[in-house]
Design a protein around this motif. Structure first.
Motif, PDB file in Angstrom:
ATOM      1  N   ALA A  65       0.884  32.976  10.101  1.00 11.70           N
ATOM      2  CA  ALA A  65       1.504  32.366   8.929  1.00 11.70           C
ATOM      3  C   ALA A  65       2.985  32.072   9.177  1.00 11.70           C
ATOM      4  O   ALA A  65       3.522  31.056   8.709  1.00 11.70           O
ATOM      5  CB  ALA A  65       1.342  33.282   7.719  1.00 11.70           C
ATOM      6  N   PHE A  66       3.648  32.927   9.927  1.00 11.38           N
ATOM      7  CA  PHE A  66       5.069  32.756  10.234  1.00 11.38           C
ATOM      8  C   PHE A  66       5.297  31.582  11.184  1.00 11.38           C
ATOM      9  O   PHE A  66       6.247  30.814  11.026  1.00 11.38           O
ATOM     10  CB  PHE A  66       5.614  34.041  10.865  1.00 11.38           C
ATOM     11  CG  PHE A  66       7.075  33.994  11.228  1.00 11.38           C
ATOM     12  CD1 PHE A  66       8.053  34.151  10.261  1.00 11.38           C
ATOM     13  CD2 PHE A  66       7.470  33.801  12.547  1.00 11.38           C
ATOM     14  CE1 PHE A  66       9.394  34.103  10.597  1.00 11.38           C
ATOM     15  CE2 PHE A  66       8.808  33.756  12.895  1.00 11.38           C
ATOM     16  CZ  PHE A  66       9.781  33.912  11.915  1.00 11.38           C
ATOM     17  N   LYS A  67       4.391  31.421  12.159  1.00  8.78           N
ATOM     18  CA  LYS A  67       4.578  30.404  13.187  1.00  8.78           C
ATOM     19  C   LYS A  67       3.934  29.062  12.861  1.00  8.78           C
ATOM     20  O   LYS A  67       4.364  28.028  13.375  1.00  8.78           O
ATOM     21  CB  LYS A  67       4.003  30.915  14.514  1.00  8.78           C
ATOM     22  CG  LYS A  67       4.700  32.138  15.078  1.00  8.78           C
ATOM     23  CD  LYS A  67       6.066  31.824  15.651  1.00  8.78           C
ATOM     24  CE  LYS A  67       5.961  31.056  16.949  1.00  8.78           C
ATOM     25  NZ  LYS A  67       7.274  30.870  17.609  1.00  8.78           N
ATOM     26  N   ASP A  68       2.900  29.071  12.025  1.00  9.18           N
ATOM     27  CA  ASP A  68       2.141  27.852  11.766  1.00  9.18           C
ATOM     28  C   ASP A  68       2.061  27.581  10.268  1.00  9.18           C
ATOM     29  O   ASP A  68       1.319  28.259   9.543  1.00  9.18           O
ATOM     30  CB  ASP A  68       0.727  27.990  12.348  1.00  9.18           C
ATOM     31  CG  ASP A  68      -0.127  26.747  12.141  1.00  9.18           C
ATOM     32  OD1 ASP A  68       0.383  25.755  11.571  1.00  9.18           O
ATOM     33  OD2 ASP A  68      -1.297  26.771  12.543  1.00  9.18           O
ATOM     34  N   PRO A  69       2.782  26.591   9.774  1.00  5.62           N
ATOM     35  CA  PRO A  69       2.783  26.305   8.330  1.00  5.62           C
ATOM     36  C   PRO A  69       1.430  25.842   7.808  1.00  5.62           C
ATOM     37  O   PRO A  69       1.199  25.846   6.602  1.00  5.62           O
ATOM     38  CB  PRO A  69       3.843  25.205   8.183  1.00  5.62           C
ATOM     39  CG  PRO A  69       3.915  24.568   9.533  1.00  5.62           C
ATOM     40  CD  PRO A  69       3.662  25.670  10.514  1.00  5.62           C
ATOM     41  N   HIS A  70       0.528  25.458   8.695  1.00  3.79           N
ATOM     42  CA  HIS A  70      -0.789  24.974   8.275  1.00  3.79           C
ATOM     43  C   HIS A  70      -1.849  26.077   8.294  1.00  3.79           C
ATOM     44  O   HIS A  70      -3.002  25.836   7.916  1.00  3.79           O
ATOM     45  CB  HIS A  70      -1.235  23.826   9.182  1.00  3.79           C
ATOM     46  CG  HIS A  70      -0.288  22.666   9.203  1.00  3.79           C
ATOM     47  ND1 HIS A  70      -0.051  21.872   8.095  1.00  3.79           N
ATOM     48  CD2 HIS A  70       0.515  22.189  10.195  1.00  3.79           C
ATOM     49  CE1 HIS A  70       0.833  20.949   8.391  1.00  3.79           C
ATOM     50  NE2 HIS A  70       1.192  21.107   9.653  1.00  3.79           N
ATOM     51  N   PHE A  71      -1.462  27.264   8.712  1.00  2.00           N
ATOM     52  CA  PHE A  71      -2.422  28.360   8.776  1.00  2.00           C
ATOM     53  C   PHE A  71      -2.871  28.771   7.374  1.00  2.00           C
ATOM     54  O   PHE A  71      -2.055  28.936   6.468  1.00  2.00           O
ATOM     55  CB  PHE A  71      -1.801  29.565   9.490  1.00  2.00           C
ATOM     56  CG  PHE A  71      -2.661  30.805   9.474  1.00  2.00           C
ATOM     57  CD1 PHE A  71      -3.861  30.842  10.155  1.00  2.00           C
ATOM     58  CD2 PHE A  71      -2.258  31.938   8.770  1.00  2.00           C
ATOM     59  CE1 PHE A  71      -4.661  31.977  10.150  1.00  2.00           C
ATOM     60  CE2 PHE A  71      -3.041  33.082   8.753  1.00  2.00           C
ATOM     61  CZ  PHE A  71      -4.249  33.099   9.450  1.00  2.00           C
ATOM     62  N   GLN A  72      -4.180  28.926   7.202  1.00  2.00           N
ATOM     63  CA  GLN A  72      -4.736  29.328   5.914  1.00  2.00           C
ATOM     64  C   GLN A  72      -5.304  30.743   6.039  1.00  2.00           C
ATOM     65  O   GLN A  72      -6.241  30.971   6.807  1.00  2.00           O
ATOM     66  CB  GLN A  72      -5.837  28.357   5.482  1.00  2.00           C
ATOM     67  CG  GLN A  72      -5.346  26.938   5.227  1.00  2.00           C
ATOM     68  CD  GLN A  72      -4.453  26.855   3.996  1.00  2.00           C
ATOM     69  OE1 GLN A  72      -4.705  27.507   2.986  1.00  2.00           O
ATOM     70  NE2 GLN A  72      -3.390  26.064   4.093  1.00  2.00           N
ATOM     71  N   ARG A  73      -4.744  31.661   5.289  1.00  2.00           N
ATOM     72  CA  ARG A  73      -5.252  33.032   5.303  1.00  2.00           C
ATOM     73  C   ARG A  73      -6.597  33.119   4.587  1.00  2.00           C
ATOM     74  O   ARG A  73      -6.814  32.453   3.575  1.00  2.00           O
ATOM     75  CB  ARG A  73      -4.275  33.973   4.596  1.00  2.00           C
ATOM     76  CG  ARG A  73      -2.916  34.120   5.217  1.00  2.00           C
ATOM     77  CD  ARG A  73      -2.060  35.011   4.331  1.00  2.00           C
ATOM     78  NE  ARG A  73      -0.665  35.044   4.717  1.00  2.00           N
ATOM     79  CZ  ARG A  73      -0.115  36.003   5.470  1.00  2.00           C
ATOM     80  NH1 ARG A  73      -0.878  36.992   5.909  1.00  2.00           N
ATOM     81  NH2 ARG A  73       1.157  35.968   5.764  1.00  2.00           N
ATOM     82  N   LEU A  74      -7.462  33.960   5.101  1.00  2.00           N
ATOM     83  CA  LEU A  74      -8.677  34.289   4.367  1.00  2.00           C
ATOM     84  C   LEU A  74      -8.345  35.321   3.303  1.00  2.00           C
ATOM     85  O   LEU A  74      -7.429  36.129   3.479  1.00  2.00           O
ATOM     86  CB  LEU A  74      -9.732  34.837   5.319  1.00  2.00           C
ATOM     87  CG  LEU A  74     -10.274  33.853   6.372  1.00  2.00           C
ATOM     88  CD1 LEU A  74     -11.214  34.579   7.321  1.00  2.00           C
ATOM     89  CD2 LEU A  74     -10.988  32.698   5.691  1.00  2.00           C
ATOM     90  N   ASN A  75      -9.069  35.270   2.208  1.00  2.00           N
ATOM     91  CA  ASN A  75      -8.812  36.189   1.101  1.00  2.00           C
ATOM     92  C   ASN A  75     -10.087  36.966   0.807  1.00  2.00           C
ATOM     93  O   ASN A  75     -11.139  36.366   0.530  1.00  2.00           O
ATOM     94  CB  ASN A  75      -8.360  35.409  -0.139  1.00  2.00           C
ATOM     95  CG  ASN A  75      -8.028  36.317  -1.295  1.00  2.00           C
ATOM     96  OD1 ASN A  75      -8.921  36.861  -1.945  1.00  2.00           O
ATOM     97  ND2 ASN A  75      -6.742  36.492  -1.555  1.00  2.00           N
ATOM     98  N   PHE A  76     -10.012  38.270   0.865  1.00  2.26           N
ATOM     99  CA  PHE A  76     -11.195  39.113   0.706  1.00  2.26           C
ATOM    100  C   PHE A  76     -11.849  38.915  -0.659  1.00  2.26           C
ATOM    101  O   PHE A  76     -13.078  38.832  -0.769  1.00  2.26           O
ATOM    102  CB  PHE A  76     -10.808  40.579   0.916  1.00  2.26           C
ATOM    103  CG  PHE A  76     -11.963  41.534   0.857  1.00  2.26           C
ATOM    104  CD1 PHE A  76     -13.134  41.302   1.578  1.00  2.26           C
ATOM    105  CD2 PHE A  76     -11.894  42.686   0.078  1.00  2.26           C
ATOM    106  CE1 PHE A  76     -14.199  42.188   1.528  1.00  2.26           C
ATOM    107  CE2 PHE A  76     -12.948  43.578   0.016  1.00  2.26           C
ATOM    108  CZ  PHE A  76     -14.106  43.326   0.740  1.00  2.26           C
TER     109      PHE A  76
END
Length: 224
Positions: free
Chosen positions: A202-213
């Motif tokens: 998330a810090f390095k890639d603005p397009h990264f999408q976190r998964l949410n439990f």
């Protein structure tokens, strides 16, 4: 070159406040393998992880095997290297598997191999290693100290200076280690779910999408 590396290692880190790198053929083989595989940043980081962990174990009076701790520290980040650029496993598991193969190739007992495997596989998992074998707990202690300064004040200024003199952090270790994490995980973002490793992406890639439990639970095929 290899002989020079080993001689320098023996001189600079023979003894730091009663802790030294194990003088064994196994430790020397591990040192050379990691030195040939990792960048200076990761190699020096791995060596410091060993010293922070061993110094902590000594301070707390823990009974641990310095050789097993050293092997675990040396291998704990090898999964971040280019050799694993196509792996879809967690980088911690890659490192644990590499250490297991190395130790089995040197005739180490299954129980000791599994202890090292767990120490590496769990080193980024909070709340569990501290309740396990000292070698497992101390790898996480060492990694936490070196990366985020966890337990920093528990080491004297003299101890910190001695370790850094032998294995320097360099001019910008903080950003360097973040970049090393990112380079080692950007091709397998799904492996960061459930860990703090997704913070790196998330810090390095603005397009990264976190998964949410919670979203995964709600989207499951169950009716209720």
């Amino acid at each position: 070159m290899r002989e020079v590396v080993m001689e320098e290692l023996a001189v600079t880190a023979k003894d730091i406040f009663g802790v030294g790198i194990p003088d064994s053929a196994l430790a020397r083989a591990a040192t050379q393998l990691i030195r040939d595989t990792e960048s200076d940043l990761l190699f020096h980081h791995s060596a410091r992880v060993y010293f922070w962990g061993a110094l902590t174990g000594k301070r707390k009076g823990l009974i641990f095997d310095p050789e097993l701790l050293y092997i675990a520290a040396m291998f704990h980040d090898i999964g971040l290297t280019a050799a694993y650029s196509e792996s879809k496993l967690r980088f911690e598991v890659d490192g644990a598997n590499a250490a297991r193969d190395f130790l089995k190739g040197h005739g180490i007992s299954e129980a000791e191999v599994e202890r090292v495997w767990a120490a590496i596989a769990l080193h980024t998992t909070p709340g569990i290693p501290e309740h396990m074998h000292p070698e497992i707990a101390l790898v996480q202690v060492g990694a936490g100290m070196d990366v985020v300064g966890r337990g920093y004040e528990q080491f004297s200024e003299e101890q910190r200076e001695a370790v850094l003199s032998a294995f320097p952090r360099g001019d910008d270790f903080k950003h360097g280690i973040i970049d090393a994490f990112y380079q080692g995980m950007k091709h397998r973002p799904e492996t960061t779910f459930g860990t703090f490793n997704d913070d790196v992406l998330a810090f390095k890639d603005p397009h990264f999408q976190r998964l949410n439990f919670c979203s995964i639970i709600l989207a499951s095929p169950w009716a209720s």
